[in-house]
Design an enzyme around this catalytic site. Structure first.
Site, mmCIF file in Angstrom:
data_model
loop_
_atom_site.group_PDB
_atom_site.id
_atom_site.type_symbol
_atom_site.label_atom_id
_atom_site.label_comp_id
_atom_site.label_asym_id
_atom_site.label_seq_id
_atom_site.Cartn_x
_atom_site.Cartn_y
_atom_site.Cartn_z
ATOM 1 N N LYS A 37 0.731 -1.631 0.063
ATOM 2 C CA LYS A 37 -0.269 0.590 -0.225
ATOM 3 C C LYS A 37 0.746 1.594 -0.269
ATOM 4 O O LYS A 37 0.702 2.247 -1.087
ATOM 5 C CB LYS A 37 -1.058 -0.234 1.311
ATOM 6 C CG LYS A 37 -2.166 -0.850 1.166
ATOM 7 C CD LYS A 37 -3.154 -1.054 2.136
ATOM 8 C CE LYS A 37 -2.058 -1.872 3.598
ATOM 9 N NZ LYS A 37 -1.145 -2.788 3.498
ATOM 10 N N ASP A 110 -3.096 6.659 3.092
ATOM 11 C CA ASP A 110 -2.636 5.222 3.375
ATOM 12 C C ASP A 110 -2.633 4.282 4.825
ATOM 13 O O ASP A 110 -2.802 5.151 6.227
ATOM 14 C CB ASP A 110 -1.021 5.518 3.547
ATOM 15 C CG ASP A 110 -0.313 4.269 3.009
ATOM 16 O OD1 ASP A 110 -0.649 3.835 2.877
ATOM 17 O OD2 ASP A 110 0.810 3.502 3.778
ATOM 18 N N THR A 111 -3.678 3.805 5.583
ATOM 19 C CA THR A 111 -4.233 2.676 6.061
ATOM 20 C C THR A 111 -3.299 1.448 5.972
ATOM 21 O O THR A 111 -3.140 0.789 5.292
ATOM 22 C CB THR A 111 -5.559 2.694 6.470
ATOM 23 O OG1 THR A 111 -6.103 1.482 5.210
ATOM 24 C CG2 THR A 111 -6.546 3.685 5.309
ATOM 25 N N GLY A 472 -21.534 -4.316 54.777
ATOM 26 C CA GLY A 472 -22.601 -3.450 55.350
ATOM 27 C C GLY A 472 -23.292 -2.446 54.587
ATOM 28 O O GLY A 472 -24.476 -2.210 55.506
ATOM 29 N N LYS A 473 -23.421 -2.441 53.317
ATOM 30 C CA LYS A 473 -24.510 -1.737 53.184
ATOM 31 C C LYS A 473 -26.295 -2.073 53.447
ATOM 32 O O LYS A 473 -27.208 -1.042 53.231
ATOM 33 C CB LYS A 473 -24.566 -1.748 51.203
ATOM 34 C CG LYS A 473 -22.907 -1.902 50.592
ATOM 35 C CD LYS A 473 -22.928 -2.136 48.580
ATOM 36 C CE LYS A 473 -23.282 -3.291 48.345
ATOM 37 N NZ LYS A 473 -22.275 -4.683 48.981
ATOM 38 N N SER A 474 -26.139 -3.701 52.737
ATOM 39 C CA SER A 474 -27.038 -3.824 52.997
ATOM 40 C C SER A 474 -28.445 -3.545 54.628
ATOM 41 O O SER A 474 -29.028 -3.274 54.633
ATOM 42 C CB SER A 474 -27.655 -5.140 52.995
ATOM 43 O OG SER A 474 -27.557 -5.748 51.262
ATOM 44 N N SER A 541 -22.690 -2.427 42.637
ATOM 45 C CA SER A 541 -22.796 -1.286 41.312
ATOM 46 C C SER A 541 -20.862 -1.144 41.410
ATOM 47 O O SER A 541 -20.630 0.105 41.487
ATOM 48 C CB SER A 541 -23.222 -0.461 41.563
ATOM 49 O OG SER A 541 -22.853 0.845 43.205
#
Length: 637
Positions: A37, A110-111, A472-474, A541
């Protein structure tokens, strides 16, 4: 650098006018690695005498150091300018070159041929009119040949030159050339090319590049340059409907108000009636202003400023069309995607979709399938990896003006941008608007969120608890809800484990499933906040992008991010469910903190350190925050 034109010597002004009025052709070279190329472009420039003497001297010097052609000049070095390209003998980045002949002006890209740099090839192809697809005569059609052909077709290129290169190595054997042509045409019959021209050549020696070669006297077609100088690519674009994406409202003084941009397609004349999308306002063109004076007519690719006969509201992001063929507008689409990032695409994750003049948040609603470029078959897939191509549905936060990509490459194209890094991660082509996007509208309700909240004597909010499993989130969320219930508040808790028994029971724990899990929870939580509730959401999350998406679903100050900051070693010691032990033993895959990452919040509203405080103290701190910031009724402070 010189043109073989007598006007240069006799009438330079006439020569410059002739150059100015010549048409442009944008083309790319593509194909597999080492198909020639860069050498082909170098040969075009060299044989056209379009190389400065000092540039030629530099290339001759570099050829001795980095060249691959022995004592000969390595013409590939004209476009392979990066040090890494010269060291490895490959093209990495897209190299653009301008040149002109007596008949036309050209911009060539030119790739690279390496699969790793397929995204760079797509970038070059996005603005090209013609693709020159090189094929090594010794090897024929390769996988990268198919991939580049598919991408060129997908990006709307209608004219392709199959340059069967290195024919000198096979003694210009016509049978070899014919076999490759038959194979390629059979492969490409389902692509959208309208013109396929096959040319046998040797880019190294110049056979059939600028002029016909005696070594292929059996070939009766044009040379490559003859084809490029005569191929018609202008008529279709000028016949397309007029589109002016507004980039800038030009207001230099009180007496002038114009709308600036580059004409994406079609033509416009003074006096034409126009319509603005999305407002639908109409007017007539008063003036067409350009850098070199006013014009009576403007066409595709011209940078112009339109003034109108009426004072109507137009801003950046709008599209000005002729009234006989306005663009569409929608906020949900099916689109083809070329994925350009090392990090995989994940449905449900929010990106920024950018068109030519507008940026809006967008979500990949569903990845319908991945395309196998070897046979164009549809392969079921949950994600797209680097350089893969797929078909997906997208949901935007606001409507955009558009045309299907097959009808307009400018107003049907977009890129996807990562919200965290601002990196371009995907390029896309809009196929069509989804029917439901046109039929589904918001139903006005007489009872508002404010009315529901007033009835409950509270300010609705979403308390988003995030942290590692075992942090301890919940527990804290449960205590907060109990305390609010004691205060007579209206609440609800969405817990990560509980929703997987119903709403999200179909989801696993891969990264894609985790993203979809949070997307669904965000939408449910939004409805609960709209109902006037103080809502607790307790989810690991792990990704910043999804927590940000949930935040942006709500109004200001309605999303309260609570980071339950517990070190991994502490969370593991609390491992009441035995999950960490099983993850360490390899029994659970994609477990956050072990073999799946957790991205801590960058600026949460509340940070809870469960090492230094009890769950009860943390809950009391959160309730105090709500009281202080007006989420609870003043009489219950």
């Amino acid at each position: 650098m010189a043109h073989l034109d007598d006007l240069i010597a006799t009438d330079i002004h006439a020569y410059l006018r002739a150059q100015e009025n010549k048409s442009y052709l944008r083309f790319i070279t593509c194909g597999s690695v080492d198909d020639g190329k860069s050498t082909l472009i170098g040969r075009l420039l060299y044989d056209s005498k379009l190389i400065y003497e000092d540039q030629l001297a530099s290339i001759e010097k570099d050829s001795k150091k980095s060249g691959t052609q022995g004592d000969k000049i390595d013409l590939a070095l004209l476009v392979d300018g990066l040090a890494a390209e010269r060291e490895q003998g490959i093209t990495i980045d897209v190299a653009y070159r301008f040149f002109s002949t007596d008949k036309r002006k050209f911009i060539v890209a030119d790739t690279p041929g390496h699969v790793q740099y397929t995204r760079n090839m797509a970038t070059g192809a996005s603005t090209a009119d013609v693709a020159i697809l090189l094929i090594d005569a010794r090897y024929g059609v390769q996988e990268q040949t198919r991939r580049h052909s598919y991408i060129a077709s997908l990006l709307g290129i209608k004219h392709v030159v199959v340059a069967v290169n290195k024919m000198d190595i096979v003694d210009f054997d016509q049978a070899v050339f014919n076999d490759i042509e038959v194979e390629f045409r059979k492969f490409a019959q389902d692509l959208t090319f309208t013109d396929i021209r096959c040319i046998p050549m040797s880019a190294l020696d110049g056979d059939n590049v600028i002029r016909k070669s005696e070594r292929s006297d059996w070939y009766q077609g044009p040379s490559l340059l003859e084809y490029l100088e005569t191929v018609d690519v202008d008529s279709a674009s000028l016949d397309a409907p007029f589109r002016l994406p507004v980039q800038w409202v030009n207001r230099p003084n009180l007496d002038f108000r114009g709308f600036s941009g580059t004409v994406a397609s079609g033509t416009i004349a003074v006096g034409d009636e126009v319509i603005v999308i999305p407002s639908g306002k109409r007017s007539h063109v008063k003036e067409i202003v350009t850098y070199d004076g006013n014009k009576d007519l403007a066409r595709e690719d011209m940078a112009i400023t339109l003034t109108l006969t009426d004072e109507i509201d137009i801003s950046r992001g709008d599209v000005i069309c002729k009234t006989d063929a306005p663009s569409e507008q929608a906020d949900q689409f099916q689109a083809h995607l070329i994925w350009m990032a090392d990090q995989a695409l994940f449905p449900g994750r929010q990106y920024i979709l950018k068109t030519g003049n507008k940026s809006v948040p967008a979500t990949i609603s569903n990845l319908k399938y991945r395309v196998d470029i070897n046979d164009f078959s549809e392969v079921a897939a949950n994600t797209l990896e680097l350089n893969e191509i797929g078909v997906a549905t997208l949901s935007l936060s606001a409507p955009i003006a558009f045309d299907p990509y097959k009808d307009n490459r400018q107003t049907g194209a977009f890129i996807l941008i990562d919200r965290q890094t601002n990196a371009t991660v995907g390029a896309g082509m809009l196929d069509f608007a989804l029917r439901r996007a046109r039929n589904v509208v918001w139903q006005d309700l007489d009872v508002s969120k404010a009315a529901r909240a007033t009835q409950k004597l509270q300010k609705p909010a979403l308390l988003w608890f995030t942290g590692l499993s075992g942090s301890g989130k919940s527990t804290i969320a449960n205590l907060v809800e109990k305390r609010l219930l004691d205060l007579g508040r209206h609440t609800y808790t969405l817990d990560g484990d509980n929703v997987r028994h119903g709403l999200n029971r179909d989801l696993g724990f891969t990264k894609a499933d985790r993203i979809e899990n949070i997307r669904r929870i965000g939408e449910v939580a939004k409805l609960m906040v709209d109902a006037g509730l103080i809502t607790m959401a307790s989810f690991i999350s792990p990704y910043i992008a999804e927590r940000r998406m949930a935040r942006e679903l709500l109004d200001d100050q309605e999303f309260i991010e609570i980071f339950v900051d517990t070190p991994l070693e502490v969370a593991e010691k609390r491992d009441v469910k035995g999950l960490y032990a099983r993850a360490r033993a390899g029994e659970i895959k994609n477990f956050t903190g072990i073999d799946s990452e957790y991205q801590p919040p960058q600026s949460p509203e509340i940070v809870v350190n469960t090492v230094e405080m009890t769950a009860e103290d943390a809950a009391e701190m959160i309730v105090s925050y709500l009281t202080k910031n007006g989420y609870l009724s003043p009489q219950d402070d």
